[in-house]
Design an enzyme around this catalytic site. Structure first.
Site, PDB file in Angstrom:
ATOM      1  N   ILE C 462       0.823  -1.295   0.109  1.00  0.00           N
ATOM      2  CA  ILE C 462      -0.035  -0.093   0.179  1.00  0.00           C
ATOM      3  C   ILE C 462       0.790   1.233   0.057  1.00  0.00           C
ATOM      4  O   ILE C 462       0.387   2.601   0.182  1.00  0.00           O
ATOM      5  CB  ILE C 462      -0.945  -0.178   1.089  1.00  0.00           C
ATOM      6  CG1 ILE C 462      -0.155  -0.027   2.525  1.00  0.00           C
ATOM      7  CG2 ILE C 462      -1.943  -1.247   1.332  1.00  0.00           C
ATOM      8  CD1 ILE C 462      -1.167   0.255   3.774  1.00  0.00           C
ATOM      9  N   GLY C 463       2.193   1.063  -0.229  1.00  0.00           N
ATOM     10  CA  GLY C 463       3.050   2.110  -0.146  1.00  0.00           C
ATOM     11  C   GLY C 463       3.975   2.252   1.002  1.00  0.00           C
ATOM     12  O   GLY C 463       4.900   3.087   1.157  1.00  0.00           O
ATOM     13  N   PRO C 626      15.516   1.211   6.669  1.00  0.00           N
ATOM     14  CA  PRO C 626      15.497   2.889   7.114  1.00  0.00           C
ATOM     15  C   PRO C 626      14.813   3.679   6.073  1.00  0.00           C
ATOM     16  O   PRO C 626      14.096   4.611   6.755  1.00  0.00           O
ATOM     17  CB  PRO C 626      16.870   2.884   7.173  1.00  0.00           C
ATOM     18  CG  PRO C 626      17.653   1.722   7.095  1.00  0.00           C
ATOM     19  CD  PRO C 626      16.595   0.628   6.624  1.00  0.00           C
ATOM     20  N   GLU C 699       1.408   4.069  11.973  1.00  0.00           N
ATOM     21  CA  GLU C 699       0.355   5.061  12.617  1.00  0.00           C
ATOM     22  C   GLU C 699       0.943   6.008  13.802  1.00  0.00           C
ATOM     23  O   GLU C 699       0.437   6.942  13.922  1.00  0.00           O
ATOM     24  CB  GLU C 699      -0.752   3.949  13.274  1.00  0.00           C
ATOM     25  CG  GLU C 699      -1.557   3.546  11.955  1.00  0.00           C
ATOM     26  CD  GLU C 699      -2.347   2.398  12.486  1.00  0.00           C
ATOM     27  OE1 GLU C 699      -3.711   2.604  11.998  1.00  0.00           O
ATOM     28  OE2 GLU C 699      -2.015   1.480  13.156  1.00  0.00           O
TER      29      GLU C 699
END
Lengths: 326, 201, 735
Positions: C462-463, C626, C699
């Site tokens: 999803i990226g 990273p 998130e």
């Protein structure tokens, strides 16, 4: 997007004739407003007359006037050296609007003629007197924080979304029009976009078969000190909450001439003559500027949601006057 | 229908023309009343028609109804799906392509309006297998996440560089404000453009 | 000591080439032979019934193949499990505006959209519940989702402790209804081959879509395949199927053709979820030195009237962010007539921290304690909610290191004191918090005779950099270079993976890949040491080291054999192991933490707020990839800028219709809203929850941004804003 027929005339005459012969036809040029209108179901032309390739995309000047061909793109105007040197206000207003991609497509006349900004106007499921006369106005009593506070009526509180038109209104810009048969008119930009009053559906003064050829500005106003200040909900690529166009000249420390218009506050570019009068003949002191700002918002009739725009308009104008003086 | 004040707010223009308008209009209009006979030549397209574009340097014909956008024609007819449909209303820049060398939103124009014009999409950005410097710089700086806006970002950024990329962050941002990245790789996009502009990509 | 990260460090995305060339295939890019297009027509009303639908104009329109309404669409078994439980076209009941009332199938997308606009309906309209306030009359306590997401918690005696506290903050805050607004609208392509169903879906949880589709069409799960190569952003609105997914598949069956459906931007506001608004009442009691004595956090979430299942659990952070023995949290739902909400980056904690960290900032100002020092004083020594020790606790580090890197010490605590070039400048900070989440996941790790390592799992990209990070995990575990690894995801024929949401993927799928790779290595080692004549024959398989594409005997490094050679020797010319990650019963508690630091510049005349600098310091376990992790962080922080300053879905207060359902009316950040951003990952390796030592990143990075901005605004201007988004008018009214 609803389907339509399509024609691409290569002369103004044939464009006008097509329009005269086809009820419900519409011109399309840059398309950046028209296509969204059709997509949203706000407009349903039976025939789109593509005028984008007509030879109306030049910026020129003579002794009296700067003339911007109706089909000049927003980018081309903003990058034009005559505009930049004589009317930077037009450039600044244009560059504050939309995105680079849209400015590459949108035309001078299309920018001015863009349809009203009101989310209810663009939602065909909502009541809107502008789109569907007599259906009511969902915006009044609805969500209206971005809508108009000046020149609105109990039928419509939409705002006009053009920055270019605000600068043009300040500069007494006119549109030069033509109709089938060759009748020509000159209409002030300020008048071209109508106030809604009791007929918000009649958005402009243009007859259905009338075509704008150019937008003209009197070069007597060239070289004024000017500023265009715009506030919005993000840094860029957004319609104005409030904007202000100011052009003025000073003579021995006093304001000799002042041209002021506001955007984002009214259903049309809002010329603020009261504010101009408050400045002319006076030194541009804090007091004079404050009085001009106060005059600009006289008669405002906000909703609960957009009451802030009255104060904000005064603030934005204050900033614009100061920037023009700087 | 017309309001009463219309007449007073209109200035009817006599004679040949306003100077500026005359300059802009050109001879076809000056021949006004005599031109009627030429009108029959204006073809009204009703329904599907074949439209030929120059896409990425090659002629490409599509059969489309008038209401088909350039974006849909590229994606669904020519299967050039690198150009994305984001908002389909000119609000996001995911569909940025070049028409005659200018960056535009392909969702905001009709395929038929662009007949004969030159259209460049992400697929035509680099003619060889080599990456365009911006493409390399986007990878190196991680200037995308989901990648959906990337074609539009790159097609837009290439024009920013071509025009001389602004040095300040504000200036560069302003030039790229028409391209939304919801994953928000914005700082990385700026870095990639700077690298590519400096020949570092 | 942690260092600021840079965007150039780390392995470049393995799918970068495809993305910059426009070759990455998203669901909407699929064009199949004979494909037709579907567009939906939506209901005008938000509550009531469809009385009649007239489809004649649509059916007569050019290019329209068929129109489906509730009158001619066969009934689907209600499959359950979807975020929006109401499958449209199955009845006449309308629960929210723009609910689908008809589907138009046509030869082109334009014809389908044009046809949908020609659908005419009449309604028996009922007055909708159109405002949060109106819903409060029917507010209810939501059902628990699991042991953590529960409506009520209580520890100690918070009411008494609050009353007795020498310092009290009593605050009500509001967060707005917001849209995920991925640039790729939710999209489905469906094709039937006989009784077998193929769905391409813009999807963060393809496995669930497969299972639900099997139930909806009453076919065996093995007859459904769901694929997605790339997802153009999700942020929560593509977790599994929505009704449009099922309807598209059904229409493909009825039309006997493959069909493509792309939701319109307007439909994204009703039919693909949203983050509900919250109203939070926060009461916090403190000792005179700023230590917390009591928290009472009550949060009410906007909900849909037709589905009680979703709640924005806004009072969560009170349970486990700060040290407090007396805590009560309570949740309610205020039902309105809108489409089903769903999780949106970053749910629950994202909303709740706004209340909590605004209150802390108010206290810091009142007591003249530095906001960083105040938080350092309130670090919980253990998880007081579950009464468990922390697996690791780098909370002090994120505050200290973040403050130092940001230059926090230069902050003038006096509001309105710093002015440059006519702008008021302020600094603010807040905590960032999300659970460290994990769930069951499977991944197959294989090696073939060319030495190519293939990782397969039914997760999707999803990226977030899933494919890149999984490449790194497999490459490191097997001692091969990343370019020898191919990650295959986005296909339900691969081993089952969880939702790509809730920040679970690295912890779960990454761990499954690690477990699978270790198993593969062990199996190769066992075979290599047992194979007479092979270089490692007789070596101790437990001690072999994977490096440079080979297994090496550390006792004698000349003894080595390439993985490729081992694979060639195996039956079938390759070896494969499935790794399964199953979360163990918790003996410790684990959080993802951070601290957000923000500088804002305010034009006091115009009320214009500009975020001029941001730094996020995060304790998120081992950072596997990273480059992509850093991008997650900066992207998440900018996500928070949108939350703080612009994003709000407006519903009409009379009709409950979304008013600003457009990119032109509801803004998300553009390039010009975004300053340079620094990211710092503090040392926080945590192998307790999962063998990889990673923690949830995607998130936590966007939590805390909104209160940090609001707190910076207070520092700049002295204006305290308690409602998001922060708007010009709110600021001007108080300046």
């Amino acid at each position: 997007m609803q389907n339509f027929s399509y024609a691409r005339p290569d002369t103004v005459d044939s464009a006008l004739s097509l329009m005269a012969d086809h009820q419900g036809a519409a011109f399309i040029a840059g398309g950046t407003d028209m296509l969204n209108r059709i997509r949203d179901g706000v407009s349903a032309p039976g025939l789109l007359i593509d005028i984008s390739r007509l030879d109306l995309a030049k910026v020129s000047k003579d002794k009296k006037r700067l003339s911007i061909g109706a089909l000049t793109t927003n980018t081309a105007i903003a990058e034009n050296h005559i505009v930049a040197s004589e009317f930077p206000l037009l450039r600044d207003a244009l560059l504050s609007g939309a995105s680079p991609q849209v400015r590459n497509m949108a035309t001078a006349a299309g920018n001015i003629l863009q349809s009203a900004r009101c989310p209810y106007f663009r939602d065909v499921m909502s009541a809107c007197n502008r789109r569907d006369p007599g259906s009511g106005c969902s915006a009044i009593g609805g969500t209206s924080r971005k809508l108009g506070v000046l020149g609105v009526s109990d039928q419509c509180i939409a705002v006009h979304g053009s920055d270019f038109a605000v600068a043009l209104a300040a500069l007494d810009g006119t549109v030069q029009t033509v109709r089938p048969g060759g009748e020509r008119c000159s209409i002030k930009v300020e008048d071209l976009i109508r106030l809604p009053e009791d007929r918000p559906d009649e958005a402009t003064m243009l007859a259905p078969d009338e075509l704008i050829l150019s937008i003209d500005v009197d070069r007597a106003l060239a070289g004024f000190s000017s500023a265009y200040v715009k506030t919005r909900d993000r840094a860029s690529f957004g319609y104005a909450l409030v904007s202000a166009a100011v052009a003025l000249t000073l003579d021995e420390g006093r304001v000799a001439q002042a041209r002021i218009a506001l955007g984002g506050v009214a259903p049309k570019p809002w010329r603020a003559r009261g504010a101009e009068a408050a400045l002319v003949g006076r030194a541009p002191t804090e007091d004079a500027i404050a009085e001009a700002a106060a005059q600009a918002i006289v008669g405002a009739t906000p909703t609960e949601d957009n009451r802030y725009k009255v104060d904000l308009a005064a603030r934005v104008l204050t900033r614009a006057i100061k920037e023009a003086l700087a | 229908m017309a309001k009463n004040d219309d007449i007073t707010r209109r200035e009817f223009v006599e004679g040949t023309a306003v100077a500026g308008a005359a300059a802009a209009i050109g001879p076809s209009f000056m021949a006004s009343s005599a031109a009627a006979s030429a009108l029959s030549s204006v073809q009204i397209v009703d329904g599907a028609s074949e439209v030929t574009l120059q896409v990425n340097g090659k002629p490409a014909a599509v059969t489309v109804d008038p209401h088909v956008t350039l974006l849909d024609a590229l994606r669904e007819k020519l299967q050039l799906t690198g150009t994305k449909k984001g908002c389909n209303q000119g609000g996001c820049g995911a569909c940025t392509v070049w028409i005659d060398g200018e960056r535009v939103n392909a969702c905001m124009t009709l395929a038929i309006m662009q007949e004969g014009r030159s259209v460049t999409t992400i697929e035509g950005l680099s003619e060889s297998d080599e990456l365009h410097p911006l493409q390399a710089a986007f990878i190196e700086n991680d200037a995308f996440q989901c990648g959906f806006c990337t074609s539009g970002q790159i097609m837009s950024a290439a024009k920013v560089i071509e025009a001389g990329a602004p040095e300040t962050t504000d200036g560069l941002s302003e030039a790229m404000n028409g391209n939304i990245c919801r994953c928000s790789a914005y700082p990385q996009i700026r870095a990639a453009i700077r690298d590519a502009a400096a020949g570092k990509g | 000591m942690s260092k600021l990260t840079t965007m150039k460090a780390g392995l470049a995305r393995v799918d970068g080439l495809q993305k910059v060339r426009g070759q990455a295939r998203y669901t909407g890019d699929i064009v199949l032979p004979r494909m037709a297009y579907v567009a939906f027509a939506g209901a005008k009303i938000a509550s009531g019934r469809v009385r009649s639908i007239d489809t004649t104009r649509a059916e007569a329109a050019r290019g329209v193949i068929a129109v489906y309404t509730h009158e001619n669409t066969p009934r689907l078994p209600q499959p359950g499990g979807m975020r929006e439980p109401i499958v449209a076209l199955q009845g006449t009941r309308i629960h929210y505006a723009d609910q689908f009332i008809a589907a138009v199938v046509a030869e082109t997308p334009a014809a389908a959209e044009a046809g949908a606009a020609l659908i005419e309906a009449t309604y028996a309209e009922e007055a909708p519940v159109a405002t949060f306030e109106a819903g409060l009359a029917n507010a209810f306590e939501p059902e628990a989702w699991n042991a953590f997401r529960t409506p009520i918690s209580l520890r100690g005696d918070p009411d008494a402790a609050y009353e007795e506290s020498p310092q009290k903050i009593d605050l009500t805050v509001e967060t707005a209804m917001r849209q995920h607004n991925p640039l790729e609208a939710n999209t489905t392509v469906a094709q039937w081959r006989g009784d077998k169903l193929m769905i391409w879906n813009a999807d963060q949880y393809i496995y669930e879509t497969k299972e639900i589709a099997a139930r909806a069409f009453e076919i065996p799960e093995e007859d459904v395949t769901v694929k997605v190569d790339f997802v153009g952003g999700g942020y929560g609105c593509k977790v599994g199927p929505w009704p449009h997914t099922m309807l598209t598949a059904q229409i493909a069956k009825l039309a006997g053709r493959p069909v493509k459906m792309v939701l319109s931007r307007r439909q994204m506001y009703s039919s693909a979820g949203h983050m509900p608004a919250t109203r939070q009442h926060v009461r916090m009691g403190f000792e005179s030195d700023g230590r917390l004595r009591a928290i009472i956090h009550e949060s009410t979430s906007q909900g849909p009237t037709h589905d009680p299942q979703y709640c924005e659990w806004g009072a969560m952070p009170a349970r486990y962010l700060y040290d407090c023995e007396n805590v009560r949290t309570q949740h309610y739902v205020s039902p309105m007539h809108n489409g089903a909400p769903t999780t949106m980056r970053a749910p629950h904690e994202g909303a709740g921290i706004f209340g909590l960290d605004t209150a802390l900032d108010m206290l810091a100002h009142r007591l003249e304690i530095d906001p960083v020092a105040l938080r350092l004083r309130n670090i919980p020594p253990r998880d007081q909610h579950f009464d468990l020790p922390w697996s690791t606790n780098a909370q002090a580090d994120v505050y200290r290191q973040g403050a130092e890197a940001f230059g926090w010490s230069a902050r003038n605590p006096k509001p309105g004191a710093r002015r440059e070039n006519g702008e008021l400048i302020g600094m603010g900070m807040a905590s960032a918090l999300r659970p460290n989440s994990k769930t069951t996941a499977h991944a197959r790790v294989s090696i073939n005779g060319d030495g190519e390592v293939i990782v397969a799992s039914a997760t999707s990209e999803i990226g977030t950099g899933t494919a890149t990070a999984l490449t790194i995990v497999a490459a490191e575990a097997l001692g091969v270079s990343p370019d020898q690894v191919t990650v295959r995801i986005g296909d339900t024929s691969f081993p089952r993976a969880p939702y790509v949401a809730g920040s679970v993927t690295m912890n779960s799928v990454g761990s499954a890949v690690l477990i699978g790779a270790r198993a593969l290595k062990a199996r190769l080692a066992q075979a290599a040491v047992a194979h007479e004549g092979a270089p490692l024959y007789g070596a101790d398989p437990e001690t072999l080291i994977a490096q440079d594409g080979a297994l090496v005997d550390p006792a004698d490094p000349r003894r080595r054999e390439s993985l490729a050679a081992m694979a060639r020797r195996a039956e079938g010319g390759g070896v494969s192991e499935v790794g399964t990650f199953e979360p163990a019963a918790a003996t410790s508690s684990s959080r993802s933490l951070g601290a957000q630091f923000v500088e804002v510049r305010v034009d006091p005349l115009l009320g214009r707020i500009r975020v001029s600098r941001m730094l996020g310091a995060f304790a998120v376990g081992r950072v596997v990839s990273p480059k992509t992790a850093r991008s997650q962080a900066t992207g998440g922080m900018i996500w928070g800028v949108g939350e703080a300053l612009m994003e709000k879905t407006e519903l009409d207060p009379a009709t409950a219709r979304p008013v600003n359902a457009s990119f032109l009316d509801n803004y998300v950040p553009v390039q010009g809203d975004v300053p340079e951003i620094d990211v710092l990952f503090v040392d926080d390796i945590d192998t307790d929850p999962n063998p990889l030592g990673s923690k949830s990143i995607g998130e936590v990075v966007s939590t805390g941004v909104a209160p940090a901005i609001a707190n910076a605004l207070y520092n700049a201007t002295g204006v305290r804003v308690t409602s998001l988004p922060i708007r010009t008018e709110t600021l001007l009214a108080q300046l």
